[in-house]
Design a protein around this motif. Sequence first.
Motif, PDB file in Angstrom:
ATOM      1  N   PRO A   1      22.230   9.263  18.033  1.00  0.00           N
ATOM      2  CA  PRO A   1      22.267  10.099  17.442  1.00  0.00           C
ATOM      3  C   PRO A   1      21.974  10.500  15.811  1.00  0.00           C
ATOM      4  CG  PRO A   1      24.122  10.259  18.441  1.00  0.00           C
ATOM      5  CD  PRO A   1      23.640   8.768  18.999  1.00  0.00           C
ATOM      6  N   ARG A   2      21.763  10.799  15.285  1.00  0.00           N
ATOM      7  CA  ARG A   2      20.819  11.180  13.698  1.00  0.00           C
ATOM      8  C   ARG A   2      21.802  11.879  12.972  1.00  0.00           C
ATOM      9  NH1 ARG A   2      14.097   9.576  13.256  1.00  0.00           N
ATOM     10  NH2 ARG A   2      15.414   9.613  11.117  1.00  0.00           N
ATOM     11  N   GLU A   3      22.843  11.236  11.946  1.00  0.00           N
ATOM     12  CA  GLU A   3      23.326  12.278  11.600  1.00  0.00           C
ATOM     13  C   GLU A   3      22.635  13.134  10.869  1.00  0.00           C
ATOM     14  OE1 GLU A   3      27.072  10.368   9.521  1.00  0.00           O
ATOM     15  OE2 GLU A   3      27.525  12.277   8.267  1.00  0.00           O
ATOM     16  N   GLU A   4      21.742  12.419   9.922  1.00  0.00           N
ATOM     17  CA  GLU A   4      20.826  13.165   9.013  1.00  0.00           C
ATOM     18  C   GLU A   4      20.069  14.347   9.229  1.00  0.00           C
ATOM     19  OE1 GLU A   4      20.276  10.483   9.776  1.00  0.00           O
ATOM     20  OE2 GLU A   4      18.183   9.833  10.188  1.00  0.00           O
ATOM     21  N   LYS A   5      20.498  14.158  10.621  1.00  0.00           N
ATOM     22  CA  LYS A   5      19.754  15.559  11.081  1.00  0.00           C
ATOM     23  C   LYS A   5      20.381  16.695  11.701  1.00  0.00           C
ATOM     24  CE  LYS A   5      15.301  13.870  11.266  1.00  0.00           C
ATOM     25  NZ  LYS A   5      14.626  14.292  11.048  1.00  0.00           N
ATOM     26  N   LEU A   6      21.486  16.093  12.642  1.00  0.00           N
ATOM     27  CA  LEU A   6      21.872  16.794  13.406  1.00  0.00           C
ATOM     28  C   LEU A   6      22.975  17.599  12.098  1.00  0.00           C
ATOM     29  CD1 LEU A   6      23.481  17.506  15.630  1.00  0.00           C
ATOM     30  CD2 LEU A   6      25.341  15.691  15.341  1.00  0.00           C
ATOM     31  N   ILE A   7      23.373  17.194  10.634  1.00  0.00           N
ATOM     32  CA  ILE A   7      24.410  18.087  10.153  1.00  0.00           C
ATOM     33  C   ILE A   7      23.957  18.827   9.515  1.00  0.00           C
ATOM     34  CG2 ILE A   7      25.881  18.196   7.646  1.00  0.00           C
ATOM     35  CD1 ILE A   7      26.992  17.002  11.113  1.00  0.00           C
ATOM     36  N   PRO A   8      22.513  18.408   9.143  1.00  0.00           N
ATOM     37  CA  PRO A   8      21.698  20.070   8.411  1.00  0.00           C
ATOM     38  C   PRO A   8      21.171  21.036   9.595  1.00  0.00           C
ATOM     39  CG  PRO A   8      20.325  17.916   7.436  1.00  0.00           C
ATOM     40  CD  PRO A   8      22.185  17.784   8.958  1.00  0.00           C
ATOM     41  N   LEU A   9      20.958  20.394  10.274  1.00  0.00           N
ATOM     42  CA  LEU A   9      20.961  21.602  11.823  1.00  0.00           C
ATOM     43  C   LEU A   9      21.997  22.807  11.785  1.00  0.00           C
ATOM     44  CD1 LEU A   9      19.308  22.609  14.156  1.00  0.00           C
ATOM     45  CD2 LEU A   9      20.230  21.342  15.991  1.00  0.00           C
ATOM     46  N   LEU A  10      22.914  21.626  12.045  1.00  0.00           N
ATOM     47  CA  LEU A  10      24.039  22.849  12.202  1.00  0.00           C
ATOM     48  C   LEU A  10      24.352  23.329  10.475  1.00  0.00           C
ATOM     49  CD1 LEU A  10      26.740  20.475  13.653  1.00  0.00           C
ATOM     50  CD2 LEU A  10      25.136  21.969  14.806  1.00  0.00           C
ATOM     51  N   GLN A  11      24.460  23.091   9.550  1.00  0.00           N
ATOM     52  CA  GLN A  11      25.206  24.279   8.239  1.00  0.00           C
ATOM     53  C   GLN A  11      23.555  25.340   8.492  1.00  0.00           C
ATOM     54  OE1 GLN A  11      24.135  20.762   5.912  1.00  0.00           O
ATOM     55  NE2 GLN A  11      26.323  20.576   5.010  1.00  0.00           N
TER      56      GLN A  11
END
Length: 419
Positions: free
Chosen positions: A289-299
């Motif tokens: 998993p890539r945090e730097e991709k997932l978190i902006p998606l959720l935001q």
Amino acid sequence: MPEVVITCDWTMMSNHNGKEFLGFGTTTPAYVLPERVYKRLFYPDMPVDENGFPVAAPYGMRKIEAALIDGGFDARIVHPSHLHRYMPGSAKVLLISGHDYFGLNPPASTFGGVMHRDPLNCVNFKRMMTQPAVVEARKQGMKIIAGGPCAWQIAPPTRMKLPWIQEFVDSFGGIDSVVEGEGDIYVKEIVRKALADEYLPPHVIMTPKEAPKVEQISTIKYASVNGLVEIGRGCCRGCSFCSVTTRPTRWYGLDKIEEELRVNAKVNNRKGILHSDDVFFYGSPNVMPREEKLIPLLQLAKRYYEQVGWSHVAIASLMTKPKLLPRCAEVLIDDKQKWWGVEIGVETGSPHMITAAMPGKVAPFKASQWPELVVQAAGLLNDNHVYPACTFIVGLPQETEDDVLKTIDLIDDLWDFKA
Ligand code: SF4
């Protein structure tokens, strides 16, 4: 007046009372209570505009509609109760879709088998296709093309094996073509041929090589059921029973996702679901998993929806980066959202079955760790306000009695978690 009409039966053309998983209620037969009670609970009618176009429609059908509109066709999704307004008449081609036309998939096959009745999705599909408007239009030459996740159920090989399906297809005048797989590109070719009265192949199976690239996938033009928005396609885990894994993994960029969030926000969809076969992997080319991709998606999703759910996630992904889930909860949980749901394929409690049928499901861990990983993931999910719906598969060819016992043990271990 659309020349190309796209539709599905009433059990799919519904927002399931705003709870996507209530859609599973349409896979049971109407039993004891009259059908209208089930309809109210599980598939109330989707509102329509003055043309009979639904306010929201199943996402996959919206993709096909968008592909055709972008291709210059006069195509629209029409509510199944309003087909008579376009056929016989302006509609020259009818595209039909379904998750389970004849109730042959689980759990409909289980419910139908136990109760010895057709499940509601099957009853409604048959009702839709035998409407006088469809039968009459068919007599007058309207072309019918079937697709959707359960296209195989109405494809020629299944009709040969199950003659009652062929008899049913004959009862409304037949089908010209059945298309299996991702039809984003091919739908334009086959509809053009249908409108030009050219030969249509009776059965087309799209290969992984024909899967569209992200830039070839159209953005939906109108709202989707329950604000569902796709964030990517494909899965690299390679389970032997799964067709998703035969397709290449592709992730949509945030711009593309935002366009679809905007389409849904326009009709006041304040809740929505991010859809892929593993949301936790958003943006990753492998199983990390890539945090730097997932978190902006959720935001991003949270800017448009007050409540955001996930369609699917894999146990192994969660456990690869367990600290990422609390970060997701920080973004999603607030005074408007107390929890979120996700569907997880646990499938088995047996390491032997993992090795035999789904070795990629556990990567990068070992098969022997599987039951323990599942229990740890259940705790991690509940601690972070996630209440999953988990699926199990029994009856795979490699399964032994010992495998079944191990699965029962795992279900016992999971009993006290919220799901
Ligand atoms: S993890 Fe799920 S989506 Fe991926 S291959 Fe296995 S069953 Fe299919």
